[in-house]
Scaffold this active site. Structure first.
Site, short mmCIF file in Angstrom:
data_model
loop_
_atom_site.label_atom_id
_atom_site.label_comp_id
_atom_site.label_asym_id
_atom_site.label_seq_id
_atom_site.Cartn_x
_atom_site.Cartn_y
_atom_site.Cartn_z
N CYS A 9 19.81 -144.99 -87.30
CA CYS A 9 20.07 -144.33 -86.01
C CYS A 9 19.08 -143.19 -85.78
O CYS A 9 18.58 -143.01 -84.67
CB CYS A 9 21.50 -143.81 -85.97
SG CYS A 9 22.74 -145.10 -85.81
N THR B 48 43.04 -139.48 -77.80
CA THR B 48 42.34 -140.23 -78.84
C THR B 48 43.18 -141.44 -79.22
O THR B 48 44.41 -141.43 -79.05
CB THR B 48 42.09 -139.35 -80.09
OG1 THR B 48 41.41 -140.13 -81.09
CG2 THR B 48 43.38 -138.82 -80.68
#
Length: 393
Positions: free
Chosen positions: A357, A195
């Site tokens: 969304c 990450t």
């Protein structure tokens, strides 16, 4: 007068449901047949040049600044715009060429941290306890709660790999670690997560230690492109390729292939547009800097160029719609806490983002796909039928 005529022309054709519009002069009109359940209130005129230049950015900022109010469901309003063939969203004179985006390692880190390093405490307010920030998998329709659906998604992904105990897995863009740690604990895999978010790295590191998985799991705070010659039996990547940009999509799948051992298996899960790749200026500026939703044909071409084979594809579009609806409901339950911490403008922005969304998935404007890929003929790696994917864990 010119502004009013422009607005009337634009709004009259932009939705496939009846809409009430109240203008800045206090006068109201209804567009469409029937009784409207949604009202758009313009507290201020938005310059025509801003709308024609980039409607999503102009109107998104106007909502954040309360120059526009929406009474009723934002999700239903935006879905109605996507489903209207005459909407200004699709009017050719409003379309622009896709902008060039930087996706150097330094820029990618800055983009990721601008979104995910808002603070773990922010996401903990409205995500489920697994802190899974991607599409869930509702095996029992609307009866599943979000945590159960997120764990079902994680098992669905891992089961698709047909994993063998003791083998290795790389999770590109590991988030807060639930997938990689489930793979380690319940599937006995040796896992590596990567990450670029400091907040995610810190939490995953703590979870590894708390679960006693130091000998079986590691998390790296680095760009996925910097893993050198390491190879893994399996690769997973959830909600990641939307961040790499069109110009780096080929490199992304090349790296997936590079990190797989011969006859390795990958499960890539990401948002896709069946109609072709796209960006959204408002989301790019305020939510996901550098984001790009690739088209289905574009992705398949890059997979083929990386010499990977597609063993399976599955659309989870309706599952992401449902996930976002739950997220937004959770978000609004803690709205006062978010607003106290982050301010009203930020709170309005995130509420619109989540509902927009959901509408985009509901209308089919965007999709989310799982691509099961193999580095070599899949017949050597996977069962003959898809039944093995559906076994309950």
């Amino acid at each position: 007068m010119l502004e009013k005529t422009f607005y009337k022309t634009m709004l009259k054709h932009s939705f496939n449901i009846p809409i009430k519009v109240t203008y800045w002069d206090g006068k109201s009109e209804v567009y469409g047949d029937g009784n409207p359940e949604i009202e758009i209130i313009f507290n201020k005129k938005i310059p025509i040049k801003n709308i024609t230049s980039n409607a999503s950015l102009a109107l998104g900022e106007a909502f954040m600044d309360k120059d526009i109010e929406i009474q009723g469901s934002i999700q239903d309003l935006i879905e109605a715009a996507y489903e209207s063939a005459d909407s200004f969203f699709y009017n050719s004179k409003f379309k622009k060429f896709l902008p060039k985006q930087k996706h150097t390692e330094k820029q990618s880190q800055a983009d990721v941290q601008s979104h995910y390093d808002i603070g773990n405490d922010f996401y903990e307010l409205w995500l489920d306890p697994t802190l899974t920030y991607s599409c869930a998998y509702f095996t029992n329709g609307n009866k599943d709660d979000l945590e159960a659906a997120q764990m079902a998604k994680i098992h669905h992904i891992l089961q698709k790999l047909n994993p063998e105990k003791g083998k290795t897995l790389l999770d590109i863009g590991c988030g807060w670690g639930t997938l990689m740690l489930t793979a380690a604990k319940e599937y006995d895999l040796k896992v590596t997560g990567v990450t670029l978010s400091q907040e995610q790295y810190d939490l995953v590191s703590k979870r590894i230690k708390d679960m006693g998985l130091e000998d079986q799991a590691e998390v790296l705070l680095e760009d996925y492109r910097e893993l050198g010659d390491r190879q893994f039996d399996y690769v997973t990547s959830v909600g990641m390729f939307e961040h790499v940009g069109s110009e780096n999509l080929g490199e992304y799948f090349d790296d997936v292939a590079k990190y797989l051992v011969p006859n390795g298996v990958a499960l890539i899960h990401g948002i896709t547009r069946q109609q072709g790749g796209a960006t959204n200026a408002w989301i790019d500026k305020y939510i996901f800097p550098g984001g790009y939703i690739p088209g289905l044909v574009e992705i398949i071409s890059r997979i083929e160029e990386a010499h990977l084979q597609i063993a399976d594809m599955e659309s989870l579009r309706r599952h992401y719609q449902r996930t976002l609806e739950i997220w937004d409901a959770n978000f609004n339950k803690v709205r006062d806490q978010v607003q106290e911490k982050m301010g009203e403008r930020f709170t309005r922005m995130w509420d619109m983002y989540l509902q927009a969304c959901a509408a985009s998935f509901q209308s089919g404007n965007i999709d989310v796909m799982q691509y099961l890929l193999t580095k070599g003929p899949s017949g050597k790696l996977l069962p003959m039928t898809r039944d093995y994917m559906l076994n309950d864990k």
